[in-house]
Motif scaffolding. Structure first.
Motif, PDB file in Angstrom:
ATOM      1  N   SER A 293      18.738  32.902  -4.671  1.00 25.78           N
ATOM      2  CA  SER A 293      17.481  33.605  -4.940  1.00 25.78           C
ATOM      3  C   SER A 293      16.554  33.512  -3.732  1.00 25.78           C
ATOM      4  CB  SER A 293      16.830  32.984  -6.190  1.00 25.78           C
ATOM      5  OG  SER A 293      15.509  33.397  -6.328  1.00 25.78           O
TER       6      SER A 293
ATOM      7  N   LYS B  30       3.968  23.817  -9.060  1.00 25.88           N
ATOM      8  CA  LYS B  30       4.701  25.080  -9.043  1.00 25.88           C
ATOM      9  C   LYS B  30       5.703  25.071  -7.898  1.00 25.88           C
ATOM     10  CE  LYS B  30       3.879  30.089  -9.373  1.00 25.88           C
ATOM     11  NZ  LYS B  30       5.011  30.539  -8.582  1.00 25.88           N
TER      12      LYS B  30
ATOM     13  N   SER C 154       8.842  29.432 -11.933  1.00 23.03           N
ATOM     14  CA  SER C 154       7.501  28.843 -11.979  1.00 23.03           C
ATOM     15  C   SER C 154       6.393  29.888 -12.167  1.00 23.03           C
ATOM     16  CB  SER C 154       7.240  28.027 -10.706  1.00 23.03           C
ATOM     17  OG  SER C 154       7.229  28.889  -9.593  1.00 23.03           O
ATOM     18  N   SER C 155       6.664  31.165 -11.822  1.00 24.22           N
ATOM     19  CA  SER C 155       5.628  32.191 -12.045  1.00 24.22           C
ATOM     20  C   SER C 155       5.492  32.474 -13.527  1.00 24.22           C
ATOM     21  CB  SER C 155       5.970  33.493 -11.318  1.00 24.22           C
ATOM     22  OG  SER C 155       6.187  33.221  -9.964  1.00 24.22           O
TER      23      SER C 155
HETATM   24  N1  PPS Z   1      12.127  32.504 -18.252  1.00 23.16           N
HETATM   25  C1  PPS Z   1      12.952  32.412 -17.227  1.00 23.16           C
HETATM   26  N2  PPS Z   1      14.165  31.860 -17.369  1.00 23.16           N
HETATM   27  C2  PPS Z   1      15.017  31.778 -16.340  1.00 23.16           C
HETATM   28  N3  PPS Z   1      14.723  32.214 -15.095  1.00 23.16           N
HETATM   29  C3  PPS Z   1      13.530  32.768 -14.907  1.00 23.16           C
HETATM   30  C4  PPS Z   1      12.571  32.881 -15.948  1.00 23.16           C
HETATM   31  N4  PPS Z   1      11.476  33.453 -15.439  1.00 23.16           N
HETATM   32  C5  PPS Z   1      11.730  33.689 -14.142  1.00 23.16           C
HETATM   33  N5  PPS Z   1      12.957  33.287 -13.817  1.00 23.16           N
HETATM   34  C6  PPS Z   1      13.631  33.376 -12.510  1.00 23.16           C
HETATM   35  O1  PPS Z   1      12.937  32.533 -11.590  1.00 23.16           O
HETATM   36  C7  PPS Z   1      12.990  33.112 -10.279  1.00 23.16           C
HETATM   37  C8  PPS Z   1      11.583  33.290  -9.753  1.00 23.16           C
HETATM   38  O2  PPS Z   1      11.052  32.021  -9.587  1.00 23.16           O
HETATM   39  P1  PPS Z   1       9.532  31.742  -9.221  1.00 23.16           P
HETATM   40  O3  PPS Z   1       8.663  32.548 -10.093  1.00 23.16           O
HETATM   41  O4  PPS Z   1       9.363  30.281  -9.238  1.00 23.16           O
HETATM   42  O5  PPS Z   1       9.469  32.277  -7.740  1.00 23.16           O
HETATM   43  S1  PPS Z   1       8.277  32.109  -6.685  1.00 23.16           S
HETATM   44  O6  PPS Z   1       8.585  30.927  -5.885  1.00 23.16           O
HETATM   45  O7  PPS Z   1       7.015  31.974  -7.392  1.00 23.16           O
HETATM   46  O8  PPS Z   1       8.343  33.348  -5.877  1.00 23.16           O
HETATM   47  C9  PPS Z   1      13.740  34.404 -10.433  1.00 23.16           C
HETATM   48  O9  PPS Z   1      15.101  34.129 -10.151  1.00 23.16           O
HETATM   49  P2  PPS Z   1      16.041  35.193  -9.396  1.00 23.16           P
HETATM   50  O10 PPS Z   1      16.034  36.418 -10.276  1.00 23.16           O
HETATM   51  O11 PPS Z   1      17.372  34.534  -9.324  1.00 23.16           O
HETATM   52  O12 PPS Z   1      15.425  35.461  -8.074  1.00 23.16           O
HETATM   53  C10 PPS Z   1      13.542  34.749 -11.899  1.00 23.16           C
HETATM   54  O13 PPS Z   1      14.549  35.592 -12.403  1.00 23.16           O
END
Ligand code: PPS
Length: 411
Positions: free
Chosen positions: A149, A57, A63-64
């Motif tokens: 981000s 992750k 990744s969430s």
């Molecule tokens: N399905 C899908 N497609 C494209 N982008 C997506 C998707 N799901 C989550 N996101 C974007 O991923 C960002 C969050 O990432 P993580 O969940 O890995 O963050 S964390 O490290 O666990 O906090 C966050 O990006 P930002 O909005 O730019 O901050 C989410 O919008």
């Protein structure tokens, strides 16, 4: 005389055999002798869903959303998941991973099916936890939107971000804010994906070193997905793991409200490519291999068809589950048990569920919108019922009697 006749018969027989063989050969040649990898994959050979899977992750890479998919898969097959020990919510991150960061590793040993919480990759220790035939995969995102981000999400915690005015100011001269003595606290400010994979995010990006790391990652991981093509990634994942379409249906989690997104100038975008050159090279390399893999396996036509199916099913589920048909800002989330963790200057969105759902549908919908920390804590209570629950400081999703029922009813 009889001998000569039998010799002639033998010759005619051999000629006939030769002709049959040759005609068969040409026939086959026209039809293609061997199957391409795509044909092999598409052939109706039944495959069996892979249930031993490790997902690295990475940060701010969607990744969430993948973690939520993995956790629902855990429940569907009643799998054992390697969860953070005690009150931890991550697997020791940012420390390099050690097997004892996993709850009950001492008793369960190398028998976990799934591992997907944040950790800093360390192959020898991860292998101590995961079964022999585990499938390893991870996800990368274009470092340009990723850094923006990261800046907003870690604005208050990362020194280089905290002391700079905004993301464009930071990128104009990062070394004014990024001090070597703060390397450890500044991991999110430079080459975060490189760091998550276990490498030095401040290393000099010389070609030989970069190539060696890329090779190493290819050796340790069977598949690298790309967040910028999330739906395509889910279809590739589904095919590779022999999962169903419903296994990879998702609602986007951990996204931000548009007013907490900063606009990067064209100069800033270019600067990220050099400031985060390790991540940039990592992304370019695996973006290429991602599309090569699609071509070699599913092909673009089937990919498009399946992506459309995924989106149709996703829309159907949104209509079934969601009150507002979309994610809403933190202040509009009615059930605080479903509030995602908030950080920095970001307004992390969540969901409101419809009120009129029957119990079974409600449970499916709750799982789809359940944020990372709540789901980790829920699975922890399920898997380690005698351990102290993880304290998240959030209201519980269910009353204690509902929870008891949940824990005792199979999915
Ligand atoms: N399905 C899908 N497609 C494209 N982008 C997506 C998707 N799901 C989550 N996101 C974007 O991923 C960002 C969050 O990432 P993580 O969940 O890995 O963050 S964390 O490290 O666990 O906090 C966050 O990006 P930002 O909005 O730019 O901050 C989410 O919008």
């Amino acid at each position: 005389m009889a001998r000569r006749r039998s010799e002639r018969q033998c010759l005619i027989f051999s000629l006939c055999l030769g002709l049959i063989f040759l005609s068969g050969f040409f026939h086959m040649k026209n039809k293609k002798i061997s199957k391409s990898p795509k044909e092999l994959l598409m052939s109706s050979m039944p495959c069996r869903a892979k249930t031993n899977v490790m997902f690295l992750k990475t940060h701010k890479t969607a990744s969430s959303t993948v973690l939520n998919i993995m956790f629902r898969f855990v429940e569907r097959y009643n799998l054992t998941v390697a969860l953070p020990a005690d009150q931890l919510v991550h697997l020791g991150y940012p420390k390099t991973f050690l097997a004892h960061f996993v709850e009950d590793f001492e008793t369960i040993g190398q028998n976990y099916n799934i591992m997907c919480n944040h950790l800093r990759f360390n192959p020898s220790e991860v292998r101590k936890v995961m079964a022999e035939n585990t499938f390893y995969f991870s996800i990368l995102r274009n470092p340009i939107p990723l850094l923006e981000s990261s800046y907003i999400y870690y604005k208050d915690t990362v020194p280089a971000f905290r002391i700079s005015k905004n993301v464009n100011v930071y990128l104009a001269s990062p070394l004014e804010y990024y001090y070597p003595e703060n390397y450890k606290q500044n991991i999110y400010a430079r080459n975060i994906m490189w760091f998550d994979f276990g490498y030095d995010n401040n290393a000099v990006a010389n070609e030989k070193y970069v190539q060696a790391v890329l090779k190493d990652i290819e050796k340790n991981f069977h598949l690298i997905l790309i967040a910028d093509y999330f739906d395509e990634s889910m279809i590739l994942l589904k095919h590779t793991l022999c999962w169903d379409l419903d296994d990879v249906i998702y609602f986007k989690l951990n996204s931000r409200s548009q007013d907490t997104v900063q606009t990067l100038t064209p100069e800033s975008k270019e600067r990220i490519k050099t400031w985060c050159s390790l991540d940039w090279k990592l992304y370019l390399h695996f973006n290429q291999s991602f599309w090569n893999r699609i071509e070699e396996t599913i092909g673009l036509t089937l990919l498009e068809k399946e992506v459309n199916l995924l989106r149709t099913r996703q829309k159907e589920l949104m209509e079934t589950c969601l009150l507002d048909q979309e994610a809403v800002g933190k202040d509009y989330i009615k059930d605080k048990a479903l509030l995602p963790f908030q950080s920095g200057s970001a307004n992390i969105l969540g969901y409101n569920l419809r009120q009129d759902l029957d119990n079974r549908t409600l449970r499916t919908c709750q799982k789809m919108v359940m944020p990372e920390l709540q789901y980790t804590s829920y699975l922890y209570s399920l898997q380690h019922p005698h351990k102290k629950r993880k304290r998240l400081g959030l209201p519980s999703l269910w009353t204690s009697s509902q929870e008891k029922m949940q824990l005792s009813t199979p999915n």
